[in-house]
Design a protein around this motif. Sequence first.
Motif, PDB file in Angstrom:
ATOM      1  N   ASP A   1       0.853  -1.323  -0.120  1.00 32.68           N
ATOM      2  CA  ASP A   1      -0.099   0.125  -0.115  1.00 32.68           C
ATOM      3  C   ASP A   1       0.985   1.387   0.066  1.00 32.68           C
ATOM      4  O   ASP A   1       1.131   1.847   1.007  1.00 32.68           O
TER       5      ASP A   1
ATOM      6  N   TRP B   1       6.787   0.255  11.977  1.00 28.10           N
ATOM      7  CA  TRP B   1       7.112   1.898  11.637  1.00 28.10           C
ATOM      8  C   TRP B   1       7.274   2.536  12.948  1.00 28.10           C
ATOM      9  O   TRP B   1       7.997   3.561  12.904  1.00 28.10           O
TER      10      TRP B   1
ATOM     11  N   THR C   1       5.382   2.337   6.047  1.00 33.90           N
ATOM     12  CA  THR C   1       5.578   1.158   7.107  1.00 33.90           C
ATOM     13  C   THR C   1       6.353   0.301   6.275  1.00 33.90           C
ATOM     14  O   THR C   1       6.533  -0.040   5.095  1.00 33.90           O
TER      15      THR C   1
ATOM     16  N   ARG D   1       0.560   4.173  -0.031  1.00 28.75           N
ATOM     17  CA  ARG D   1      -0.051   5.417   0.378  1.00 28.75           C
ATOM     18  C   ARG D   1       0.627   5.374   1.966  1.00 28.75           C
ATOM     19  O   ARG D   1       0.602   6.444   2.602  1.00 28.75           O
ATOM     20  N   THR D   2       0.905   4.217   2.420  1.00 27.83           N
ATOM     21  CA  THR D   2       1.322   4.082   3.723  1.00 27.83           C
ATOM     22  C   THR D   2       2.871   4.054   3.864  1.00 27.83           C
ATOM     23  O   THR D   2       3.764   3.496   3.136  1.00 27.83           O
TER      24      THR D   2
END
Length: 338
Positions: free
Chosen positions: A123, A135, A128, A125-126
């Motif tokens: 993903d 994180w 991590t 958008r994150t």
Amino acid sequence: MLVQLQYLRAVAALMVVYFHAILQLAKVDPAIDATAFLYGETGVDIFFVLSGFVMWLTTSGRATSPIDFARRRIRRIVPLYWLATLFSAVVALAAPSLLKSTVINLPHLTASLLFLPWPNAADPRTITPVVVPGWTLNYEMFFYFVFALLLPLSEARRIPAMFAVFAVILIACRLLPETTATRFYGEPIMLEFLAGVVLGWLYRQNVLLANRWAWAALATGFAFLFVNEALMQPESRFYAWGIPAIFILYGAVSIDFSRLPVLGWLNYLGDCSYAIYITHAFTLAFLRVAADRLPFGILQQPVLFVILSLVLSSIGGAVIHEITTPRRKVAAASRPPA
């Protein structure tokens, strides 16, 4: 180590396990809507304030070089995290259905091992790492880096210097063009570490709350943490969740727990809290897979699933803790009998 810090470590770790267990329920049975019970993410904020407090407490009043400090932190953090990261990579490549939120590419894996912020391959958008709960360790290691660099300063100058450094970092990240690094390090959640450092300084100066006010601060902190997590979004966590975490820690360290019975099991889970935090994602993945395969939908019962998540994550974390910390066993074996 103060026993109340151990208690808080255990509570914070189990809060995070509970939070992720609730999130897993939707994958176990899409018909289950448990969003009304989604709490526990704020355990991270307790961890951050705790971390700042412990770093000050363990270095104040003694000569600690940046190299020695870094060596201890690396020994504590890196081996288990690297093992979990590499294990995740192997599982994601060999059986991708087991860890649905894990997609492996070399740059992301490398950044994860180096504790550098990187968009998650699953993903983008994150920001991590491969082991998603890691994180927080990216922030931890960055805080340790700054803390270590400032250790040569006198203690009187160290805290003001820390505030100055983090103020410059936050301002620079707001002014510079947006990148993964500026987005990640520009989050004011890092101020929670500084709050913990200040609490550590207050503790060393014996500036503590009276007993009745300490218990009130502890209870108020947990109450507001519970309410604010429901009402406030993570974007405002550095004050909406961070301030209650400060109340919790300040209240806890102001109480004389030496006069209270020791909760041995909770104290031990505090020892295991790092292992629980790092490994619980694998436990939850195992339970999710088991829920699809066991007859009669036993694990699809939400309450049972969450309870088993807490219990098995604790047991799994304890086993890993014992395996990865052999020195504790040697020390105990060599200790003369009472």
